[in-house]
Design an enzyme around this catalytic site. Structure first.
Site, PDB file in Angstrom:
ATOM      1  N   ARG A 101       0.853  -1.182   0.000  1.00 58.22           N
ATOM      2  CA  ARG A 101       0.000   0.000   0.000  1.00 58.22           C
ATOM      3  C   ARG A 101       0.891   1.235   0.000  1.00 58.22           C
ATOM      4  O   ARG A 101       1.708   1.404   0.901  1.00 58.22           O
ATOM      5  CB  ARG A 101      -0.862  -0.049   1.264  1.00 58.22           C
ATOM      6  CG  ARG A 101      -1.959   0.950   1.309  1.00 58.22           C
ATOM      7  CD  ARG A 101      -2.810   0.712   2.536  1.00 58.22           C
ATOM      8  NE  ARG A 101      -2.194   1.208   3.750  1.00 58.22           N
ATOM      9  CZ  ARG A 101      -2.870   1.675   4.796  1.00 58.22           C
ATOM     10  NH1 ARG A 101      -4.186   1.690   4.759  1.00 58.22           N
ATOM     11  NH2 ARG A 101      -2.257   2.088   5.866  1.00 58.22           N
ATOM     12  N   THR A 105      -0.694   7.670  -1.039  1.00 62.53           N
ATOM     13  CA  THR A 105      -1.997   7.594  -1.726  1.00 62.53           C
ATOM     14  C   THR A 105      -2.905   6.506  -1.122  1.00 62.53           C
ATOM     15  O   THR A 105      -4.109   6.516  -1.377  1.00 62.53           O
ATOM     16  CB  THR A 105      -1.808   7.245  -3.211  1.00 62.53           C
ATOM     17  OG1 THR A 105      -1.262   5.913  -3.301  1.00 62.53           O
ATOM     18  CG2 THR A 105      -0.846   8.219  -3.895  1.00 62.53           C
ATOM     19  N   ASP A 197       1.549  -1.290  12.493  1.00 59.98           N
ATOM     20  CA  ASP A 197       1.899  -1.837  11.181  1.00 59.98           C
ATOM     21  C   ASP A 197       2.185  -3.320  11.326  1.00 59.98           C
ATOM     22  O   ASP A 197       3.230  -3.720  11.861  1.00 59.98           O
ATOM     23  CB  ASP A 197       3.104  -1.103  10.590  1.00 59.98           C
ATOM     24  CG  ASP A 197       3.324  -1.519   9.144  1.00 59.98           C
ATOM     25  OD1 ASP A 197       3.414  -2.737   8.875  1.00 59.98           O
ATOM     26  OD2 ASP A 197       3.393  -0.635   8.272  1.00 59.98           O
ATOM     27  N   ASP A 200       5.421  -4.908   9.662  1.00 61.83           N
ATOM     28  CA  ASP A 200       6.641  -4.544  10.378  1.00 61.83           C
ATOM     29  C   ASP A 200       6.742  -5.258  11.718  1.00 61.83           C
ATOM     30  O   ASP A 200       7.831  -5.654  12.139  1.00 61.83           O
ATOM     31  CB  ASP A 200       6.696  -3.017  10.595  1.00 61.83           C
ATOM     32  CG  ASP A 200       7.036  -2.275   9.317  1.00 61.83           C
ATOM     33  OD1 ASP A 200       7.651  -2.894   8.420  1.00 61.83           O
ATOM     34  OD2 ASP A 200       6.693  -1.082   9.212  1.00 61.83           O
TER      35      ASP A 200
HETATM   36  O1  LIG Z   1      -6.863  -2.114   3.414  1.00 61.37           O
HETATM   37  P1  LIG Z   1      -5.670  -1.358   2.955  1.00 61.37           P
HETATM   38  O2  LIG Z   1      -5.811   0.127   3.136  1.00 61.37           O
HETATM   39  O3  LIG Z   1      -5.228  -1.736   1.571  1.00 61.37           O
HETATM   40  O4  LIG Z   1      -4.480  -1.712   3.962  1.00 61.37           O
HETATM   41  C1  LIG Z   1      -4.206  -2.993   4.400  1.00 61.37           C
HETATM   42  C2  LIG Z   1      -2.926  -3.497   3.814  1.00 61.37           C
HETATM   43  O5  LIG Z   1      -1.806  -2.775   4.358  1.00 61.37           O
HETATM   44  C3  LIG Z   1      -0.872  -3.695   4.948  1.00 61.37           C
HETATM   45  O6  LIG Z   1       0.081  -4.117   4.061  1.00 61.37           O
HETATM   46  P2  LIG Z   1       1.312  -3.200   3.624  1.00 61.37           P
HETATM   47  O7  LIG Z   1       1.001  -2.448   2.375  1.00 61.37           O
HETATM   48  O8  LIG Z   1       1.774  -2.393   4.793  1.00 61.37           O
HETATM   49  O9  LIG Z   1       2.384  -4.263   3.202  1.00 61.37           O
HETATM   50  P3  LIG Z   1       3.217  -5.293   4.112  1.00 61.37           P
HETATM   51  O10 LIG Z   1       2.269  -6.367   4.499  1.00 61.37           O
HETATM   52  O11 LIG Z   1       4.288  -5.741   3.195  1.00 61.37           O
HETATM   53  O12 LIG Z   1       3.758  -4.539   5.313  1.00 61.37           O
HETATM   54  C4  LIG Z   1      -1.779  -4.846   5.353  1.00 61.37           C
HETATM   55  O13 LIG Z   1      -1.092  -6.039   5.583  1.00 61.37           O
HETATM   56  C5  LIG Z   1      -2.754  -4.949   4.212  1.00 61.37           C
HETATM   57  O14 LIG Z   1      -2.260  -5.696   3.123  1.00 61.37           O
HETATM   58  O1  LIG Z   2      -3.515  -0.280  10.765  1.00 61.84           O
HETATM   59  C1  LIG Z   2      -2.979  -0.765   9.748  1.00 61.84           C
HETATM   60  C2  LIG Z   2      -3.409  -0.433   8.441  1.00 61.84           C
HETATM   61  C3  LIG Z   2      -2.787  -0.994   7.373  1.00 61.84           C
HETATM   62  N1  LIG Z   2      -1.750  -1.843   7.578  1.00 61.84           N
HETATM   63  C4  LIG Z   2      -1.317  -2.164   8.812  1.00 61.84           C
HETATM   64  O2  LIG Z   2      -0.385  -2.955   8.964  1.00 61.84           O
HETATM   65  N2  LIG Z   2      -1.937  -1.620   9.869  1.00 61.84           N
HETATM   66 MG   LIG Z   3       3.007  -3.063   6.400  1.00 63.49          MG
END
Ligand SMILES: O=P(O)(O)OC[C@H]1O[C@H](OP(=O)(O)OP(=O)(O)O)[C@H](O)[C@@H]1O
Ligand SMILES: O=c1cc[nH]c(=O)[nH]1
Ligand SMILES: [Mg+2]
Length: 206
Positions: A101, A105, A197, A200
């Protein structure tokens, strides 16, 4: 349909994950355990087919799963739910969808996809701990539908109402399973109170 799975063990384990002081090892372990508990509920209505087997004593008319099961973790954080579910469903095949994500944006970007062959005939369970705006889940559902998937479930640990509504509007045929439905999204698209997050915290990258 949105199903918030209520179980004291899930609530307790999720509480440990929410605590800011919980470290990588315990965070990961609790996610793994919750995913296994959720799998029980997500699969409650899977179709069965009749089979005849032979026990050491006699023939037995019984049932087994009628369709293959394909788990689809959304990378990275979705990987944290795979082992717990595969412990319960060892015959599950695993597809991978790489999405991140954009922090400004909040739009999802695809960087990887790989599927087993029989996705058209399978029960597909997309897993990602966080459902925030819903953009990533909607994109993942679009992707598996493009591959021919017809029976799709979405499993998230924590969701914001905004994300649930967005997925329901875009894909009303997909049932959503949650461990918790939280209050709202903040200005940065984080779930409140949420757990921070998730990617992370699983992988120790911050
Ligand atoms: O509903 P949304 O607004 O799309 O957000 C949720 C997304 O954000 C996070 O992933 P991230 O993009 O942080 O990637 P990661 O899992 O690699 O940390 C989470 O694990 C979801 O995939
Ligand atoms: O709260 C949130 C939203 C998106 N992705 C995450 O990991 N945490
Ligand atoms: Mg993430």
């Amino acid at each position: 349909m949105v199903n918030v799975i209520k179980h004291p063990l899930i609530t307790h384990k999720l509480t440990q994950m929410r605590k800011a002081e919980t470290g990588t090892k315990d965070f990961r372990q609790n996610l793994d355990e919750i995913a296994g508990l959720m799998a029980y509920e997500i699969t409650r209505d899977l179709p069965l087919k009749p089979v005849r087997v032979t026990t050491p004593v006699a023939p037995c008319d019984t049932y087994e799963l009628a369709k293959p099961i394909i788990l689809v973790p959304i990378l990275r954080a979705g990987l944290g739910m795979v082992n717990g579910i595969c412990t319960l469903i060892p015959i599950a095949k695993v597809a991978h969808i790489g999405l991140y994500r954009d922090e400004q944006t909040l739009q999802p970007h695809t960087y990887f996809e790989k599927y087993p062959k029989n996705i058209k005939d399978a029960t597909v369970i997309i897993v990602d701990p966080m459902l925030a705006t819903g953009g990533s889940a909607i994109a993942a559902i679009d992707m598996v539908k493009k591959q021919g998937a017809q029976d799709i479930r979405l499993a998230n640990l924590v969701a914001a109402p905004e994300g649930v509504q967005a997925v329901e509007e875009a894909h009303p045929d997909v049932d959503i399973y949650l461990a918790a439905l939280d209050d709202h999204l903040d200005a940065h698209g984080y779930i409140v109170p949420g757990l921070g997050d998730c990617g992370d915290r699983i992988f120790g990258t911050k």
